[in-house]
Write a protein that holds these residues in place. Sequence first.
Motif, PDB file in Angstrom:
ATOM      1  N   ALA A  23       0.779  -1.215  -0.017  1.00 25.73           N
ATOM      2  CA  ALA A  23       0.095  -0.148   0.071  1.00 25.73           C
ATOM      3  C   ALA A  23       0.701   1.402  -0.065  1.00 25.73           C
ATOM      4  O   ALA A  23       2.106   1.233   0.361  1.00 25.73           O
ATOM      5  CB  ALA A  23      -0.888   0.040   1.312  1.00 25.73           C
ATOM      6  N   LEU A  24       0.460   2.215  -0.736  1.00 25.03           N
ATOM      7  CA  LEU A  24       1.226   3.596  -0.914  1.00 25.03           C
ATOM      8  C   LEU A  24       1.447   3.949   0.558  1.00 25.03           C
ATOM      9  O   LEU A  24       0.422   4.025   1.598  1.00 25.03           O
ATOM     10  CB  LEU A  24       0.532   4.524  -1.595  1.00 25.03           C
ATOM     11  N   PHE A  25       2.748   4.173   1.017  1.00 24.80           N
ATOM     12  CA  PHE A  25       3.251   4.952   2.166  1.00 24.80           C
ATOM     13  C   PHE A  25       3.343   3.940   3.271  1.00 24.80           C
ATOM     14  O   PHE A  25       3.657   4.160   4.452  1.00 24.80           O
ATOM     15  CB  PHE A  25       2.438   5.923   2.429  1.00 24.80           C
ATOM     16  N   ASP A  26       3.141   2.622   2.890  1.00 24.42           N
ATOM     17  CA  ASP A  26       3.389   1.498   4.014  1.00 24.42           C
ATOM     18  C   ASP A  26       4.728   1.192   4.406  1.00 24.42           C
ATOM     19  O   ASP A  26       5.689   1.803   3.549  1.00 24.42           O
ATOM     20  CB  ASP A  26       2.343   0.179   4.046  1.00 24.42           C
ATOM     21  N   SER A  27       4.926   0.210   4.979  1.00 22.55           N
ATOM     22  CA  SER A  27       6.443   0.112   5.699  1.00 22.55           C
ATOM     23  C   SER A  27       7.113  -0.616   4.638  1.00 22.55           C
ATOM     24  O   SER A  27       8.318  -0.407   4.331  1.00 22.55           O
ATOM     25  CB  SER A  27       6.408  -0.888   6.643  1.00 22.55           C
ATOM     26  N   GLY A  28       6.500  -1.401   3.640  1.00 20.37           N
ATOM     27  CA  GLY A  28       7.042  -2.096   2.538  1.00 20.37           C
ATOM     28  C   GLY A  28       7.423  -0.949   1.356  1.00 20.37           C
ATOM     29  O   GLY A  28       8.536  -0.808   0.727  1.00 20.37           O
ATOM     30  N   CYS A  29       6.546   0.077   0.989  1.00 19.72           N
ATOM     31  CA  CYS A  29       6.728   1.066   0.192  1.00 19.72           C
ATOM     32  C   CYS A  29       7.723   1.870   0.693  1.00 19.72           C
ATOM     33  O   CYS A  29       8.513   2.375  -0.176  1.00 19.72           O
ATOM     34  CB  CYS A  29       5.310   1.780  -0.108  1.00 19.72           C
ATOM     35  N   THR A  30       7.823   2.208   1.866  1.00 20.76           N
ATOM     36  CA  THR A  30       8.783   3.268   2.558  1.00 20.76           C
ATOM     37  C   THR A  30       8.671   4.780   2.422  1.00 20.76           C
ATOM     38  O   THR A  30       9.268   5.341   2.985  1.00 20.76           O
ATOM     39  CB  THR A  30      10.296   2.741   2.073  1.00 20.76           C
ATOM     40  N   LEU A  31       7.787   5.026   1.492  1.00 18.09           N
ATOM     41  CA  LEU A  31       7.647   6.390   1.085  1.00 18.09           C
ATOM     42  C   LEU A  31       6.861   7.136   2.334  1.00 18.09           C
ATOM     43  O   LEU A  31       6.214   6.428   3.020  1.00 18.09           O
ATOM     44  CB  LEU A  31       6.961   6.717  -0.203  1.00 18.09           C
ATOM     45  N   SER A  32       7.367   8.340   2.497  1.00 14.83           N
ATOM     46  CA  SER A  32       6.753   9.281   3.740  1.00 14.83           C
ATOM     47  C   SER A  32       5.640   9.839   2.840  1.00 14.83           C
ATOM     48  O   SER A  32       5.481  10.590   2.477  1.00 14.83           O
ATOM     49  CB  SER A  32       7.661  10.238   4.232  1.00 14.83           C
ATOM     50  N   LYS A  33       4.417   9.781   3.860  1.00 20.04           N
ATOM     51  CA  LYS A  33       3.187  10.299   3.277  1.00 20.04           C
ATOM     52  C   LYS A  33       3.439  12.096   3.723  1.00 20.04           C
ATOM     53  O   LYS A  33       2.775  12.660   2.981  1.00 20.04           O
ATOM     54  CB  LYS A  33       2.104   9.844   4.290  1.00 20.04           C
ATOM     55  N   ALA A  34       3.903  12.262   4.699  1.00 22.81           N
ATOM     56  CA  ALA A  34       3.974  13.888   4.935  1.00 22.81           C
ATOM     57  C   ALA A  34       4.783  14.438   3.756  1.00 22.81           C
ATOM     58  O   ALA A  34       4.566  15.544   3.471  1.00 22.81           O
ATOM     59  CB  ALA A  34       4.900  14.054   6.354  1.00 22.81           C
ATOM     60  N   ALA A  35       5.820  13.845   3.474  1.00 19.72           N
ATOM     61  CA  ALA A  35       6.590  14.289   2.215  1.00 19.72           C
ATOM     62  C   ALA A  35       6.043  14.659   1.086  1.00 19.72           C
ATOM     63  O   ALA A  35       6.280  15.593   0.166  1.00 19.72           O
ATOM     64  CB  ALA A  35       7.899  13.456   2.059  1.00 19.72           C
ATOM     65  N   PHE A  36       4.918  14.013   0.860  1.00 17.58           N
ATOM     66  CA  PHE A  36       3.965  14.192  -0.356  1.00 17.58           C
ATOM     67  C   PHE A  36       2.568  14.954  -0.112  1.00 17.58           C
ATOM     68  O   PHE A  36       1.838  15.129  -1.025  1.00 17.58           O
ATOM     69  CB  PHE A  36       3.497  12.869  -0.848  1.00 17.58           C
ATOM     70  N   ALA A  37       2.520  15.501   1.225  1.00 17.74           N
ATOM     71  CA  ALA A  37       1.243  16.005   1.470  1.00 17.74           C
ATOM     72  C   ALA A  37       1.537  17.637   0.758  1.00 17.74           C
ATOM     73  O   ALA A  37       2.436  18.219   0.825  1.00 17.74           O
ATOM     74  CB  ALA A  37       1.169  16.299   3.015  1.00 17.74           C
ATOM     75  N   LEU A  38       0.232  18.035   0.181  1.00 18.24           N
ATOM     76  CA  LEU A  38       0.270  19.360  -0.543  1.00 18.24           C
ATOM     77  C   LEU A  38      -0.801  20.077  -0.287  1.00 18.24           C
ATOM     78  O   LEU A  38      -1.821  19.564  -0.497  1.00 18.24           O
ATOM     79  CB  LEU A  38       0.238  19.039  -2.210  1.00 18.24           C
ATOM     80  N   PRO A  39      -0.534  21.300   0.558  1.00 16.91           N
ATOM     81  CA  PRO A  39      -1.773  22.028   0.796  1.00 16.91           C
ATOM     82  C   PRO A  39      -2.026  22.855  -0.393  1.00 16.91           C
ATOM     83  O   PRO A  39      -1.410  23.407  -1.254  1.00 16.91           O
ATOM     84  CB  PRO A  39      -1.016  22.968   1.867  1.00 16.91           C
ATOM     85  N   LEU A  40      -3.687  22.740  -0.463  1.00 17.67           N
ATOM     86  CA  LEU A  40      -4.057  23.269  -1.465  1.00 17.67           C
ATOM     87  C   LEU A  40      -5.358  24.416  -0.965  1.00 17.67           C
ATOM     88  O   LEU A  40      -5.699  24.029   0.147  1.00 17.67           O
ATOM     89  CB  LEU A  40      -4.665  22.457  -2.556  1.00 17.67           C
ATOM     90  N   THR A  41      -5.710  25.300  -1.758  1.00 14.01           N
ATOM     91  CA  THR A  41      -7.048  26.039  -1.751  1.00 14.01           C
ATOM     92  C   THR A  41      -8.226  25.822  -2.543  1.00 14.01           C
ATOM     93  O   THR A  41      -7.858  25.722  -3.859  1.00 14.01           O
ATOM     94  CB  THR A  41      -6.560  27.437  -1.518  1.00 14.01           C
ATOM     95  N   ILE A  42      -9.150  25.689  -2.286  1.00 12.26           N
ATOM     96  CA  ILE A  42     -10.446  25.656  -3.278  1.00 12.26           C
ATOM     97  C   ILE A  42     -10.794  26.868  -4.095  1.00 12.26           C
ATOM     98  O   ILE A  42     -10.799  27.908  -3.250  1.00 12.26           O
ATOM     99  CB  ILE A  42     -11.751  25.235  -2.557  1.00 12.26           C
ATOM    100  N   THR A  43     -10.423  26.900  -5.197  1.00 17.68           N
ATOM    101  CA  THR A  43     -10.793  27.845  -6.279  1.00 17.68           C
ATOM    102  C   THR A  43     -12.068  27.935  -7.016  1.00 17.68           C
ATOM    103  O   THR A  43     -12.296  29.003  -7.400  1.00 17.68           O
ATOM    104  CB  THR A  43      -9.613  27.929  -7.102  1.00 17.68           C
ATOM    105  N   GLY A  44     -12.784  26.767  -6.986  1.00 13.11           N
ATOM    106  CA  GLY A  44     -14.189  26.770  -7.544  1.00 13.11           C
ATOM    107  C   GLY A  44     -14.787  25.346  -6.914  1.00 13.11           C
ATOM    108  O   GLY A  44     -14.191  24.349  -6.911  1.00 13.11           O
ATOM    109  N   VAL A  45     -15.987  25.559  -7.169  1.00  9.08           N
ATOM    110  CA  VAL A  45     -16.900  24.259  -6.970  1.00  9.08           C
ATOM    111  C   VAL A  45     -17.880  24.007  -8.088  1.00  9.08           C
ATOM    112  O   VAL A  45     -18.667  24.920  -8.344  1.00  9.08           O
ATOM    113  CB  VAL A  45     -17.682  24.237  -5.721  1.00  9.08           C
TER     114      VAL A  45
END
Length: 302
Positions: free
Chosen positions: A182-204
């Motif tokens: 699974a993405l970001f699990d111990s086998g994958c080894t990637l850090s979820k925090a490193a891929f977190a991207l803060p965004l803002t809603i510009t339209g709905v």
Amino acid sequence: MKTASTALINLFASDTPFEQFDLYTITLTSGLVLRYSTCSFDVLVGRGLPWLCARSVGGVQIDEQGDGGPRAHWTSGFSTGTWSVIVAPRDTDLIGNHSWLAAVNAGILDEAIVRVDRGYVAAWPLLPTLTLVPVGLVNVFYGRVAEVDFGRSSVMININDPRELLDVDMPRNVYGSGCGYALFDSGCTLSKAAFALPLTITGVTGINTIQTNSSKADGYFSLGSVRFTSGGNSGLQMMVRASFLAGGEMDLMAPLPFTINVGDTLTAYPGCDKQFATCAQKFNNLPNFGGFPFIPAVETAV
């Protein structure tokens, strides 16, 4: 083996009537902890936070009577034990800043950890006392939320004990072209925090279609997730069905319970289709790819 305090053992040994009640400690994946008491009093143990009864602000009505009471299935060995309980929230009951029923409908209890302790007292205190200090507690169940069933005004929460994690297909490792991690699990080894991207809603543009200030390529967030950090849906998360470069658009898997407004903020996480090329090109994580794309195809011997 269950343990009890000396005071509680003495109460049991005294052969006198006593009262009992259940305490629910629910730890959400966000880290928020909910504490509910099934009796008519807030329950205080030591110096910790109290378990709140239905009469208190922050409490909720848990059905403990008749057919609606909790149903437990205790097992030994490797069989999975279960606990089911019905909650009847009022319109004013909240989880954080959200309506209790709407938040649960949005999935806030998904993968939550639940601990059920049974408390005992020699007799109920005299009203209008609201706080109750039990003689002792005994843990009767521990597990995580497996399924939530909705009625018109109530919710049945089904909880499985940790042995459900042993109920997996064997062999553990299956050889196939797709990654088994699974993405970001111990086998994958990637850090979820490193891929977190803060965004803002510009339209709905729809009940589950939003536009953001993202500049990521088509499909970057597909099969990923978003967690809202402000607005009416703050603290809630939802999976992303598809994402697009144009307008930073994302199609969410399902509508959220509260209106999404321009200016609301969220944190978005990418998704992974578990393919060799995705691991190499999107995540640069090929050394930890858990699939076997070069296994020869099945052929018929002549």
